[in-house]
Design a protein around this motif. Structure first.
Motif, PDB file in Angstrom:
ATOM      1  N   ASN A   1       0.810  -1.222   0.000  1.00 28.23           N
ATOM      2  CA  ASN A   1       0.000   0.000   0.000  1.00 28.23           C
ATOM      3  C   ASN A   1       0.842   1.271   0.000  1.00 28.23           C
ATOM      4  O   ASN A   1       0.306   2.373   0.170  1.00 28.23           O
ATOM      5  CB  ASN A   1      -0.946   0.003   1.203  1.00 28.23           C
ATOM      6  CG  ASN A   1      -2.024  -1.055   1.090  1.00 28.23           C
ATOM      7  OD1 ASN A   1      -2.311  -1.567   0.008  1.00 28.23           O
ATOM      8  ND2 ASN A   1      -2.638  -1.407   2.210  1.00 28.23           N
ATOM      9  N   LYS A   2       2.132   1.124  -0.128  1.00 23.49           N
ATOM     10  CA  LYS A   2       3.045   2.261  -0.268  1.00 23.49           C
ATOM     11  C   LYS A   2       2.929   3.242   0.892  1.00 23.49           C
ATOM     12  O   LYS A   2       2.818   4.458   0.704  1.00 23.49           O
ATOM     13  CB  LYS A   2       2.798   2.980  -1.591  1.00 23.49           C
ATOM     14  CG  LYS A   2       2.967   2.093  -2.814  1.00 23.49           C
ATOM     15  CD  LYS A   2       2.669   2.835  -4.100  1.00 23.49           C
ATOM     16  CE  LYS A   2       2.828   1.908  -5.312  1.00 23.49           C
ATOM     17  NZ  LYS A   2       2.529   2.621  -6.592  1.00 23.49           N
ATOM     18  N   GLY A   3       2.932   2.686   2.101  1.00 15.83           N
ATOM     19  CA  GLY A   3       2.912   3.542   3.283  1.00 15.83           C
ATOM     20  C   GLY A   3       1.538   3.979   3.738  1.00 15.83           C
ATOM     21  O   GLY A   3       1.415   4.739   4.707  1.00 15.83           O
ATOM     22  N   ALA A   4       0.466   3.506   3.059  1.00 15.95           N
ATOM     23  CA  ALA A   4      -0.899   3.909   3.421  1.00 15.95           C
ATOM     24  C   ALA A   4      -1.426   3.124   4.614  1.00 15.95           C
ATOM     25  O   ALA A   4      -2.509   3.410   5.119  1.00 15.95           O
ATOM     26  CB  ALA A   4      -1.839   3.738   2.230  1.00 15.95           C
ATOM     27  N   GLY A   5      -0.659   2.148   5.076  1.00 15.89           N
ATOM     28  CA  GLY A   5      -1.092   1.345   6.215  1.00 15.89           C
ATOM     29  C   GLY A   5      -1.780   0.070   5.780  1.00 15.89           C
ATOM     30  O   GLY A   5      -2.179  -0.080   4.621  1.00 15.89           O
ATOM     31  N   ALA A   6      -1.924  -0.862   6.704  1.00 15.16           N
ATOM     32  CA  ALA A   6      -2.517  -2.164   6.393  1.00 15.16           C
ATOM     33  C   ALA A   6      -3.979  -2.261   6.816  1.00 15.16           C
ATOM     34  O   ALA A   6      -4.677  -3.182   6.394  1.00 15.16           O
ATOM     35  CB  ALA A   6      -1.712  -3.269   7.064  1.00 15.16           C
ATOM     36  N   PHE A   7      -4.452  -1.330   7.648  1.00 16.23           N
ATOM     37  CA  PHE A   7      -5.827  -1.384   8.139  1.00 16.23           C
ATOM     38  C   PHE A   7      -6.550  -0.056   7.902  1.00 16.23           C
ATOM     39  O   PHE A   7      -5.908   0.987   7.729  1.00 16.23           O
ATOM     40  CB  PHE A   7      -5.862  -1.666   9.641  1.00 16.23           C
ATOM     41  CG  PHE A   7      -5.200  -2.945  10.056  1.00 16.23           C
ATOM     42  CD1 PHE A   7      -5.913  -4.137  10.083  1.00 16.23           C
ATOM     43  CD2 PHE A   7      -3.864  -2.964  10.438  1.00 16.23           C
ATOM     44  CE1 PHE A   7      -5.306  -5.324  10.477  1.00 16.23           C
ATOM     45  CE2 PHE A   7      -3.248  -4.148  10.838  1.00 16.23           C
ATOM     46  CZ  PHE A   7      -3.971  -5.325  10.849  1.00 16.23           C
ATOM     47  N   PHE A   8      -7.863  -0.126   7.878  1.00 15.13           N
ATOM     48  CA  PHE A   8      -8.659   1.097   7.913  1.00 15.13           C
ATOM     49  C   PHE A   8      -9.917   0.820   8.717  1.00 15.13           C
ATOM     50  O   PHE A   8     -10.354  -0.332   8.829  1.00 15.13           O
ATOM     51  CB  PHE A   8      -8.992   1.615   6.514  1.00 15.13           C
ATOM     52  CG  PHE A   8     -10.134   0.904   5.834  1.00 15.13           C
ATOM     53  CD1 PHE A   8     -11.434   1.393   5.919  1.00 15.13           C
ATOM     54  CD2 PHE A   8      -9.908  -0.246   5.089  1.00 15.13           C
ATOM     55  CE1 PHE A   8     -12.483   0.750   5.290  1.00 15.13           C
ATOM     56  CE2 PHE A   8     -10.954  -0.901   4.454  1.00 15.13           C
ATOM     57  CZ  PHE A   8     -12.235  -0.404   4.554  1.00 15.13           C
ATOM     58  N   THR A   9     -10.467   1.846   9.299  1.00 15.09           N
ATOM     59  CA  THR A   9     -11.712   1.716  10.059  1.00 15.09           C
ATOM     60  C   THR A   9     -12.761   2.629   9.451  1.00 15.09           C
ATOM     61  O   THR A   9     -12.433   3.637   8.821  1.00 15.09           O
ATOM     62  CB  THR A   9     -11.520   2.087  11.543  1.00 15.09           C
ATOM     63  OG1 THR A   9     -11.105   3.464  11.639  1.00 15.09           O
ATOM     64  CG2 THR A   9     -10.479   1.191  12.191  1.00 15.09           C
ATOM     65  N   GLN A  10     -13.996   2.253   9.618  1.00 13.86           N
ATOM     66  CA  GLN A  10     -15.099   3.048   9.082  1.00 13.86           C
ATOM     67  C   GLN A  10     -16.306   2.898   9.992  1.00 13.86           C
ATOM     68  O   GLN A  10     -16.582   1.798  10.478  1.00 13.86           O
ATOM     69  CB  GLN A  10     -15.436   2.589   7.671  1.00 13.86           C
ATOM     70  CG  GLN A  10     -16.376   3.531   6.930  1.00 13.86           C
ATOM     71  CD  GLN A  10     -16.506   3.150   5.475  1.00 13.86           C
ATOM     72  OE1 GLN A  10     -16.739   1.988   5.161  1.00 13.86           O
ATOM     73  NE2 GLN A  10     -16.353   4.117   4.590  1.00 13.86           N
ATOM     74  N   GLU A  11     -16.999   3.982  10.237  1.00 14.12           N
ATOM     75  CA  GLU A  11     -18.161   3.935  11.106  1.00 14.12           C
ATOM     76  C   GLU A  11     -19.322   3.233  10.412  1.00 14.12           C
ATOM     77  O   GLU A  11     -19.624   3.516   9.249  1.00 14.12           O
ATOM     78  CB  GLU A  11     -18.571   5.349  11.526  1.00 14.12           C
ATOM     79  CG  GLU A  11     -17.583   6.022  12.463  1.00 14.12           C
ATOM     80  CD  GLU A  11     -18.108   7.330  13.018  1.00 14.12           C
ATOM     81  OE1 GLU A  11     -18.995   7.931  12.363  1.00 14.12           O
ATOM     82  OE2 GLU A  11     -17.656   7.744  14.098  1.00 14.12           O
ATOM     83  N   ARG A  12     -19.946   2.320  11.145  1.00 12.49           N
ATOM     84  CA  ARG A  12     -21.098   1.573  10.643  1.00 12.49           C
ATOM     85  C   ARG A  12     -22.137   1.457  11.754  1.00 12.49           C
ATOM     86  O   ARG A  12     -21.789   1.477  12.934  1.00 12.49           O
ATOM     87  CB  ARG A  12     -20.687   0.162  10.197  1.00 12.49           C
ATOM     88  CG  ARG A  12     -19.643   0.113   9.080  1.00 12.49           C
ATOM     89  CD  ARG A  12     -20.203   0.603   7.767  1.00 12.49           C
ATOM     90  NE  ARG A  12     -19.183   0.659   6.741  1.00 12.49           N
ATOM     91  CZ  ARG A  12     -18.922  -0.333   5.882  1.00 12.49           C
ATOM     92  NH1 ARG A  12     -19.611  -1.457   5.942  1.00 12.49           N
ATOM     93  NH2 ARG A  12     -17.992  -0.195   4.968  1.00 12.49           N
ATOM     94  N   PRO A  13     -23.408   1.307  11.401  1.00 12.48           N
ATOM     95  CA  PRO A  13     -24.440   1.098  12.423  1.00 12.48           C
ATOM     96  C   PRO A  13     -24.462  -0.353  12.885  1.00 12.48           C
ATOM     97  O   PRO A  13     -24.419  -1.276  12.067  1.00 12.48           O
ATOM     98  CB  PRO A  13     -25.730   1.469  11.681  1.00 12.48           C
ATOM     99  CG  PRO A  13     -25.429   1.185  10.246  1.00 12.48           C
ATOM    100  CD  PRO A  13     -23.978   1.485  10.059  1.00 12.48           C
ATOM    101  N   GLY A  14     -24.512  -0.556  14.200  1.00 16.75           N
ATOM    102  CA  GLY A  14     -24.552  -1.898  14.752  1.00 16.75           C
ATOM    103  C   GLY A  14     -25.916  -2.219  15.328  1.00 16.75           C
ATOM    104  O   GLY A  14     -26.940  -1.719  14.852  1.00 16.75           O
ATOM    105  N   LYS A  15     -25.932  -3.040  16.367  1.00 13.87           N
ATOM    106  CA  LYS A  15     -27.188  -3.424  16.996  1.00 13.87           C
ATOM    107  C   LYS A  15     -27.886  -2.191  17.557  1.00 13.87           C
ATOM    108  O   LYS A  15     -27.250  -1.327  18.169  1.00 13.87           O
ATOM    109  CB  LYS A  15     -26.917  -4.436  18.118  1.00 13.87           C
ATOM    110  CG  LYS A  15     -28.180  -4.961  18.781  1.00 13.87           C
ATOM    111  CD  LYS A  15     -27.860  -5.995  19.841  1.00 13.87           C
ATOM    112  CE  LYS A  15     -29.128  -6.528  20.497  1.00 13.87           C
ATOM    113  NZ  LYS A  15     -28.835  -7.534  21.539  1.00 13.87           N
TER     114      LYS A  15
END
Length: 217
Positions: free
Chosen positions: A37-51
Motif C-alpha cells: 500500500n506504499k505507506g498507506a497502512g494495512a488497516f482502515f476503520t469506518q463507522e457503521r451502524p450496529g445493533k
C-alpha cells in the motif's frame, strides 16, 4: 434462548480461537499490505451502524493505496487497488480483522452485514429490523447471492435471519461461507459490503429522500 444468551458466548469463543489460530496469517498479511500500500497502512476503520443502530468502527484490511492525482484527489478505486489487495479480497481475507470487532462485542460472526451510515435514512420500518441483532462478518444474505443479489432482496434475507436466528442456522451459514470462499464463488473486487444500490426502485427512493433532505436544509 440462543439469540439472547448463548450466541454472544459462541461468538466470543469462536472469534478468540480463530484469532489465535490465524495469528501467523495476520502477521504475514499485515506486513505484506503495509509495503504493497506504499505507506498507506494495512488497516482502515469506518463507522457503521450496529445493533440498535449504535455506531461503531468496523476494522478491515486496507487493499488500496492513497495515491492522488495532480489536483490532490484520490485516484479511482480500481487504479489504487494493488495486486496484493486484489488477492486479499478474492480470498475474503480483508474481512478477517472484523474478528476483533466480534471479540469486542460490536459484531457477531453471523448476522446482517453492517452497511454505510448513509443507508440508515433509507430503511423502512421493516428493513430497520436488521438492526435488532449484531451485524455479522457473514450472513444469510451473503450465502444467498452476495454480489449477485439486489439490495432490497438482501434486506429481506437479513430480516428473515433476525426471525430465524438459531444455532443450527448459524452453523449452516458458517459452512456455506467456508464453501463459497474455497470455491471462490460470489466474491468480487468491488466495494464488498459497501454495495452499490442496484435496485432501480431503491435508487429512486434514495434520490427522492436526498432531494427532500436538501430542500429541507
Amino acid at each position: 434462548m440462543y439469540k439472547r444468551f448463548f450466541k454472544r458466548f459462541f461468538d466470543f469463543i469462536m472469534s478468540l480461537v480463530a484469532i489465535i489460530i490465524l495469528s501467523p496469517l495476520f502477521v504475514v498479511v499485515t506486513i505484506w499490505l503495509h509495503f504493497a500500500n506504499k505507506g498507506a497502512g494495512a488497516f482502515f476503520t469506518q463507522e457503521r451502524p450496529g445493533k440498535n443502530e449504535k455506531i461503531f468502527k468496523v476494522i478491515k484490511y486496507k487493499t488500496m493505496t492513497d495515491e492522488r492525482d495532480a489536483n490532490g484527489e484520490l485516484l479511482p478505486d480500481m487504479q489504487r487497488l494493488t495486486k496484493v489487495g486484489r488477492l486479499v479480497r478474492s480470498l475474503s481475507i480483508d474481512e478477517l480483522p472484523q474478528l476483533f470487532n466480534v471479540l469486542k462485542g460490536d459484531m457477531a460472526l453471523i448476522g446482517p452485514r453492517p452497511l454505510l451510515i448513509e443507508y440508515l435514512w433509507v430503511f423502512d420500518n421493516v428493513q430497520k429490523r436488521r438492526h435488532e441483532v449484531r451485524p455479522g462478518i457473514t450472513g444469510w444474505a451473503q450465502v444467498h447471492g452476495r454480489n449477485h443479489c439486489k439490495l432490497s432482496k438482501k434486506f429481506e434475507l437479513d430480516v428473515w435471519y433476525v426471525d430465524h436466528c438459531t444455532l443450527w442456522t448459524d452453523i449452516k451459514i458458517l459452512w456455506l461461507t467456508i464453501m463459497n470462499v474455497l470455491k471462490r464463488e460470489d466474491i468480487g473486487e468491488g466495494g464488498g459490503d459497501m454495495e452499490e444500490v442496484d435496485d432501480l426502485g431503491m435508487e429512486e427512493r434514495i434520490q427522492e429522500i436526498l432531494r427532500q433532505k436538501i430542500l429541507k436544509d
